[in-house]
Design a protein around this motif. Sequence first.
Motif: not given
Lengths: 434, 434
Positions: B255-262, B264-272
């Motif tokens: 699973n991606p490391d949820v503590r790794d912001e980079k 998470m931004n690539e895999v999980v969080w929608a970007q503007s």
Amino acid sequence: MKNDKERQSGDERQDALWQKPISRRDMLKMAGIGGAGLLLGGLATGGVLGAAGRLGAAEASSTFAEAGEAVEFYGSHQAGVATPAQDFICFAAFDLTTDDVNSVRRLFQKWTEAAAAMTGGVMIGDVNDNLNMPPSDTGEAAGLAPSKTTITFGVGPSFFDGRFGLAGKRPAALPDLPPFSGDELREEWTGGDIGVQVCANDMQIAFHAIRNLARIARGKAVLRWTQEGFQRSAQADPAGATPRNLMGFKDGTVNPDVRDEKTMNEVVWAQSSDGADWMSGGTYMVVRRIRIRVEVWDRSTLGDQEATFGRHRGSGAPLGSRSETDPVDLEAKDGKGEPLIPMNAHVRLARGDGTLRILRRSYSYSSGLDKKTGQLDAGLLFISYQRDIGKQFIPMQQRLASDRLNEYIVHNGSAVFACFPGVREGGYIGDTLL
Amino acid sequence: MKNDKERQSGDERQDALWQKPISRRDMLKMAGIGGAGLLLGGLATGGVLGAAGRLGAAEASSTFAEAGEAVEFYGSHQAGVATPAQDFICFAAFDLTTDDVNSVRRLFQKWTEAAAAMTGGVMIGDVNDNLNMPPSDTGEAAGLAPSKTTITFGVGPSFFDGRFGLAGKRPAALPDLPPFSGDELREEWTGGDIGVQVCANDMQIAFHAIRNLARIARGKAVLRWTQEGFQRSAQADPAGATPRNLMGFKDGTVNPDVRDEKTMNEVVWAQSSDGADWMSGGTYMVVRRIRIRVEVWDRSTLGDQEATFGRHRGSGAPLGSRSETDPVDLEAKDGKGEPLIPMNAHVRLARGDGTLRILRRSYSYSSGLDKKTGQLDAGLLFISYQRDIGKQFIPMQQRLASDRLNEYIVHNGSAVFACFPGVREGGYIGDTLL
């Protein structure tokens, strides 16, 4: 593929858990370099257990380590009755598909072995590494602490219907339940030749137990119905207050003290003088699946709710009293001379004259939506243990015919079981009967 | 009846819990004279947390006190995504019964207030002591620790069907799912205008949240389907090993490391830059109810089971490797030149070329018996979070068409939701859209 060899030389920590019984010491080793810390933590928090005791819940687990401990399977009584209620239940009713009593005996012997392993937190059987065979344990509880697992076995009235030549052995204390006011029993949650109560502080472990018992029974018995339940977890309530039911009220305030042997012999454990020698040290279980009409209850006023139970919601105190453990004063009147506790309040009718007692060991349940109405199918998996169902549960339940609570609940499942005496090591469940 | 006054002067310990937010300090006070012991215990076991960290599970709770803590509801992302998985889930899909967008806004505002209260472990609303009104909180979680409760809200494709004038706002990253090989979807576990994931370390608290959200929605939305789930509890596995699914295999190793912001931004969080501004900082959720054919699986050999997953059951290591975290070597061959990890093994197909990743946050479920077959209705409530369902989940799931695991599972429920960005204090869920 040389998997067996690879596994042996593989992850040693996991291997140790997989192949060997887990002891308290293994648990500490599992925590590795933190073991000493865990031990220290356990000792340090000992003070809390004492404190909780003084608050009236000495039995509650106060640490992860305690909540993970094992409960002994063998003993003079079955575990899971006097055992302080764990966080979760998986209840299962089975029907026998064999009519050969020897086959039933072999099933009970295998179940005994499996139950002793599972309550001890070890894998069932010894075929868990052979690539050419189905594993003897399904594996989802591997490596987990025993978590106070108890497995309690009983047989229902239909077990004595003649298939096994045991019709003459049915105890008088195990009558069929009469119809009760408000019953809307459904076949899918009613009856069973065998009843098994699995309780544990871990839901995955409880599920694992029922699943593996069903698997072992293949060709001899099939699942008839199951119901899972929960209560608030020990971690959410470290002080061990009385749990609340899904109506928001404290439930179980008035229960016999399970540590008081005299009371337990009077109220719960079957005695040799009761007529069925093979049940001496056993007990009788009533299971009722009671759905709460959640949406209706949630629209009633606090005043209605408190009058329904006869207690204050917040404190659990009887109406007109201050704290939960205050005695229930059924004679108390308000300024207008009306009884403080209404005549049809649950606490009044359940209590009656106070001479009938049972040991309640209920859990809340939630089973998704009722497909017909779209409403929540949630409520109480009521379980009580008593020495004689006909003398204790039935008259109490009949007294509840006018219970104000009946507006908000419906009994849709029901079963009774004679729960065997405890098993001595080397014996098997039901060996006093079979 | 002067119940309000009586309650005030009543059981003071309970009163404090009932009326005020519960802080970490209150929790200690709750333990009364044992408070110092609990604190000591917490400090002493700090060593274990460190140890667990080195074993790869720094996120796991190591003490009751930790497991009972609160997770902040407000923030730049919704909680319950990057939050380490709690012990329990109650998932609920709702359908709106109003077509007035202002009514939806008011619902979301009320849900926000209620969610902030419930995740903080306090009662909803301020009408909990008035005898003449239904209480604003149903009460069954009163006095319990917050227990890491998170409530995560999203809206499904049907939310954008035009009823609310929002058809133009549907994100491209929220496509309808195409039919997949092996789907046997059932209406009763599929779709929904709104999806709500409640997770907590206590089942009663999780149930309480869904029930109260449904109650608040009355007249505006109704429950469409719900599903509860569990994993092994933290107390049963204090070292925080990777949990096992009901097939007995470790699930979630990669699973991606949820503590790794980079990451998470690539895999999980929608970007503007993704095209739907209002979703920036949000994420997309896929929910699949996957039933396991438990009885069939349990009759297969260990060799078949391991070849199906491509991993060893005991250790979780990839076939041919030694420990769980060893890299999956898809090129490795056995002595006969055959791939050690079969071509149709789950781990091979799920991985593909390794470029597609999702954040899995699944739970096991058990829902009694299938009435038609009498077999256990148990399996996996698969939940994944990703930045774009069309680019991540769909191609991964299509790749699994030839998965050997498909012999043993069936997908019978499915839904997708756009989960809003986090809410700032004073805002409400969905305020960037509405």
